[in-house]
Design an enzyme around this catalytic site. Structure first.
Site, PDB file in Angstrom:
ATOM      1  CD  GLU A 307      -2.636  -1.076   2.271  1.00 51.29           C
ATOM      2  OE1 GLU A 307      -2.610  -0.284   3.208  1.00 51.29           O
ATOM      3  OE2 GLU A 307      -3.825  -1.715   1.858  1.00 51.29           O
ATOM      4  NE  ARG A 340       1.578  -4.895   9.693  1.00 48.38           N
ATOM      5  CZ  ARG A 340       0.652  -4.593   9.271  1.00 48.38           C
ATOM      6  NH1 ARG A 340       0.397  -3.315   7.535  1.00 48.38           N
ATOM      7  NH2 ARG A 340      -0.893  -4.131   9.000  1.00 48.38           N
ATOM      8  CE  LYS A 376      -3.873  -6.217   7.581  1.00 54.60           C
ATOM      9  NZ  LYS A 376      -4.160  -5.280   6.726  1.00 54.60           N
ATOM     10  CG  ASP A 381      -7.229  -5.553   5.261  1.00 51.39           C
ATOM     11  OD1 ASP A 381      -6.622  -5.725   6.557  1.00 51.39           O
ATOM     12  OD2 ASP A 381      -7.302  -4.337   4.919  1.00 51.39           O
ATOM     13  CD  GLU A 409      -9.911  -0.435   8.442  1.00 54.02           C
ATOM     14  OE1 GLU A 409      -8.827  -1.725   9.060  1.00 54.02           O
ATOM     15  OE2 GLU A 409      -9.292  -0.596   7.022  1.00 54.02           O
TER      16      GLU A 409
HETATM   17  C1  GCU Z   1      -6.042  -1.924   6.420  1.00 55.57           C
HETATM   18  C2  GCU Z   1      -6.306  -0.575   6.660  1.00 55.57           C
HETATM   19  C3  GCU Z   1      -4.926   0.137   6.413  1.00 55.57           C
HETATM   20  C4  GCU Z   1      -3.823  -0.434   6.985  1.00 55.57           C
HETATM   21  C5  GCU Z   1      -3.857  -2.077   6.016  1.00 55.57           C
HETATM   22  C6  GCU Z   1      -2.390  -2.087   6.803  1.00 55.57           C
HETATM   23  O1  GCU Z   1      -5.914  -1.724   4.752  1.00 55.57           O
HETATM   24  O2  GCU Z   1      -7.786  -0.107   5.784  1.00 55.57           O
HETATM   25  O3  GCU Z   1      -5.934   1.517   7.165  1.00 55.57           O
HETATM   26  O4  GCU Z   1      -3.120   0.822   6.336  1.00 55.57           O
HETATM   27  O5  GCU Z   1      -4.676  -1.873   6.349  1.00 55.57           O
HETATM   28  O6  GCU Z   1      -2.373  -3.433   7.891  1.00 55.57           O
HETATM   29  O7  GCU Z   1      -0.950  -2.061   6.365  1.00 55.57           O
END
Ligand code: GCU
Length: 718
Positions: A307, A340, A376, A381, A409
């Site tokens: 991301e 991670r 995770k 997610d 979330e």
């Molecule tokens: C989800 C979440 C993000 C977070 C990401 C992560 O996508 O919406 O806000 O940064 O997980 O775990 O890195």
């Protein structure tokens, strides 16, 4: 006249005092220590007359003060410290090797580095309760365990208890930015007041540490995984040190997120390539500097090449090369890297479900000993329901730690009552069938890959500056449950809920009973009104607040809810069998076989793994479409049921907390209905089927739901 006035005054004072006693806002969490009934107080008092403890040691001092505080609240007097056993009822808070325990045979070999034993013994002819560990923090955990027993009204006359954590690293991950914004935070601002640190240290930091210690949490990652390199600058490290100093007596180490590009951003280097010697040297020097101020610093948590975060792939290096470089910098000081596995690429067209496994499974055995791969709960997610992540069991030579999300979330933020204990138990009890039957996710976590290897569990914290810490009274239960599962991944959600409810709301079964019942079905209700039968990620864009099943126009396919539902006029569900993305092939053959066949896949995962026609016949005898509608309605009905139960508790619970929960349940009820109506309106536009008898049509058309905007929903970016 005066007499009359005095009488009125004292009546007023009594009234104020009783009001005081009943005014609760949730700040005390499960450590309320409210007075027990008098008869119980007397019984306990005879057993707890004074304590003996080496309080010159900070952790033992913290334990002793907690004992005093707890007993003062529960049994009404402040237990005093003595140099030695002065009579019956002494409590010894100590560690192995204490001269007082000479000649006493105690099972220290059963409790590891952080466990405790509590034993009723005769010492010098006196009745004594020994609380001891191999370390000071073990004794501290033992004190909390004794206080818990007393809170729960359990006998303490002939104790013979031992317990020890099954995982070594039990951390909260705070997604907190340096400006106090909390990503996915629904409980106010970050607790860490960086502006005032280090010169002002909020007393709340101690209460935070106490609460964590009471459930065995032994680490806190202070900063967001979407990291800011500034926290590694000397001026911030001084602030981190101040927090570490407060946490240390409570057995809590601090960790920081390490931004992979920090050598460029704050180090003046031209590259962050992990194989560049200058980069490695920069991190080594940084680690040395950190340990210079925080000798027990825990280590780094890293989100890399995910991301938009920088990482080793920017230099065509593997995740192992990146993690190992940081691990080498920390190793001389005993620190660890939590790397991670939440990685998916913006360029990869492969099912997002498969990407982390594809990336990491081939790296098994390639990480340094002080690296934990943080996986995770769910390959997508943190959805309300996901199957267990296929990496568990698939990397036998790499320590894997679980990452749960405590903050909700995807489960309605703070206002929806959803007890996550049941979700975590479901994930932890899942059988990976790797290498064979019985190797559950919990066992994978607990079993060190070789002697001395590190094990762990992380929870994305739901804690903020709100008076009630978690944004709602019931979200405290999720913090509590996380600690319990991190201590023992084979614990039971219901037992945890019972303990929490009794400590938080009072030990009256007429109160805690209905509360536990509400909690136990609450997560399934959220699944039902948001994503029933194995649907995933139907939430609105960005903030993930409310339904958005129709969204199909976002830049990346896997950001769209339609990517996950794959709903069309023919049917619904994501084919992850061999005819589809074949994500099932990443699981052990026994698991893949069970979930891959329509005959054996459980309803709860049906649409996660299969695309089925709308009139597919379910085990219930209903068509899929009818079943879907039934589930949405069941979810809403459950919330209505919780409202009714809660209404029945009026007057049995302090007014402020009761009213807060009542109001939140009303919000949840409305939003569950919104989820149900919007989802049915959308899916009906594709299924073109009538609603089954007895199920009401959504009151608005689809466009009405599509037009709802909530641009200021919290938690989505700083
Ligand atoms: C989800 C979440 C993000 C977070 C990401 C992560 O996508 O919406 O806000 O940064 O997980 O775990 O890195």
């Amino acid at each position: 006249m005066w007499r009359k006035l005095l009488a009125i005054l004292s009546a007023l004072l009594v009234f104020a005092a009783s009001n005081q006693a009943h005014a609760e806002d949730g700040y005390d969490l499960w450590l309320r220590y409210r007075p027990l009934p008098e008869s119980q107080q007397k019984q306990y008092a005879a057993r707890l007359t004074h304590f003996v403890a080496p309080t010159h040691r900070p952790t033992i001092l913290a334990a002793a003060e907690e004992l005093q505080r707890g007993l003062e609240g529960l049994i009404g007097y402040r237990i005093v410290q003595r140099e030695t056993v002065m009579g019956d009822g002494a409590v010894l808070v100590t560690t192995k090797g204490s001269p007082l325990l000479e000649g006493v045979d105690l099972p220290f070999d059963r409790i590891g580095a952080e466990g405790y034993l509590i034993r009723s013994i005769a010492l010098y002819g006196k009745r004594v309760t020994v609380i001891a560990g191999n370390s000071d923090v073990g004794a501290l955990y033992g004190v909390f365990a004794l206080l818990k027993r007393i809170q729960l009204g359990q006998p303490i006359d002939s104790l013979d208890l031992t317990d020890a954590p099954r995982l070594r690293v039990r951390v909260l991950d705070h997604w907190d930015n340096l400006d106090r914004y909390v990503e996915r935070g629904y409980a106010g601002q970050s607790l860490w007041d960086w502006q005032k640190l280090p010169r002002y240290s909020d007393p709340r930091y101690t209460d935070y540490a106490r609460a964590n210690a009471s459930i065995g949490i032994n680490g806190a990652v202070l900063t967001n995984v979407n990291a800011n390199a500034d926290v590694l600058r000397p001026e911030y490290l001084a602030k981190v040190k101040a927090l570490a100093d407060v946490f240390r007596p409570w057995g809590i180490r601090v960790y920081l997120t390490a931004r992979f590009s920090a050598p460029i951003e704050i180090g003046g280097l031209k590259t962050a390539d992990p194989l560049d010697p200058a980069v490695a040297a920069w991190w080594r020097a940084k680690a040395d500097a950190i340990y210079g101020v925080i000798p027990d610093f825990g280590g780094f948590l890293v989100k890399a090449n995910s991301e938009g975060q920088p990482g080793p792939a920017d230099y065509h290096r593997s995740h192992a090369e990146g993690a190992n470089m940081l691990a080498d910098a920390l190793a001389p000081h005993g620190g660890i890297v939590m790397w991670r596995a939440f990685v998916y690429s913006a360029q990869n067209a492969e099912d997002r479900h498969k990407q982390a496994y594809d990336e990491f499974a081939p790296l098994d055995g390639k990480f340094r000993d002080n690296v934990l791969l943080q996986v995770k709960n769910g390959a997508i997610d943190f959805q309300p329901r996901e199957p267990f992540h296929p990496l568990f069991g698939a990397m036998p030579r790499t320590p894997l730690m679980m990452e749960f999300q405590i903050t909700k979330e995807y489960l309605g933020f703070a206002t929806h009552l959803a007890y996550l204990g049941t979700m975590w138990e479901e994930a932890l009890a899942s059988d990976t069938f790797r290498p064979g039957r019985g190797n559950t996710v919990a066992r994978v976590l607990e079993t060190p890959v070789d002697a001395g290897a590190v094990t762990g569990m992380a929870g994305v914290a739901n804690i903020g500056s709100d008076r009630n810490w978690s944004g709602s009274q019931f979200d405290q239960a999720n913090w509590y449950a996380f600690g319990r599962f991190a201590w023992n991944p084979e614990d039971k959600a219901e037992a945890i809920a019972r303990d929490w409810a009794a400590m938080t709301w009072g030990d009256d079964p007429a109160v805690s009973g209905p509360i536990v019942e509400m909690m136990m079905g609450s997560r399934e209700a959220v699944v039902d009104y948001m994503t029933p039968l194995g649907l995933g990620h139907q939430m609105a864009t960005g903030h993930h607040y409310g339904p958005g099943p129709w969204i199909a126009d976002l830049a990346r396919p896997e950001w769209n809810p339609t990517y996950y539902s794959r709903a069309d006029t023919g049917g619904i569900g994501f084919d992850r069998t061999a005819t589809g993305s074949d994500a099932l092939s990443q699981y052990a053959p026994d698991v893949a076989k069970r979930w891959g066949s329509l005959a054996t896949v459980p309803d709860r995962l049906l649409l996660w793994f299969h695309h089925v026609p709308w009139d597919y016949r379910m085990k219930s005898g209903r068509t899929l479409w009818d079943e879907l509608v039934t589930r949405y309605d069941a979810g809403v009905a459950y919330v209505a049921g919780m409202q009714a139960r809660w209404a029945g508790l009026k007057g049995r619970i302090d007014a402020q907390r009761w009213a807060e929960v009542r109001d939140f349940l009303a919000i949840q009820r409305d939003e569950a209905q919104w989820w149900r109506d919007a989802s049915i309106a959308y899916f009906q536009s594709l299924s073109k089927r009538p609603l089954p008898a007895g199920h009401a049509a959504p009151p608005h058309d689809l466009d009405w739901y599509k037009a709802i905007r909530t641009p200021y929903a919290p938690g989505n970016g700083g």
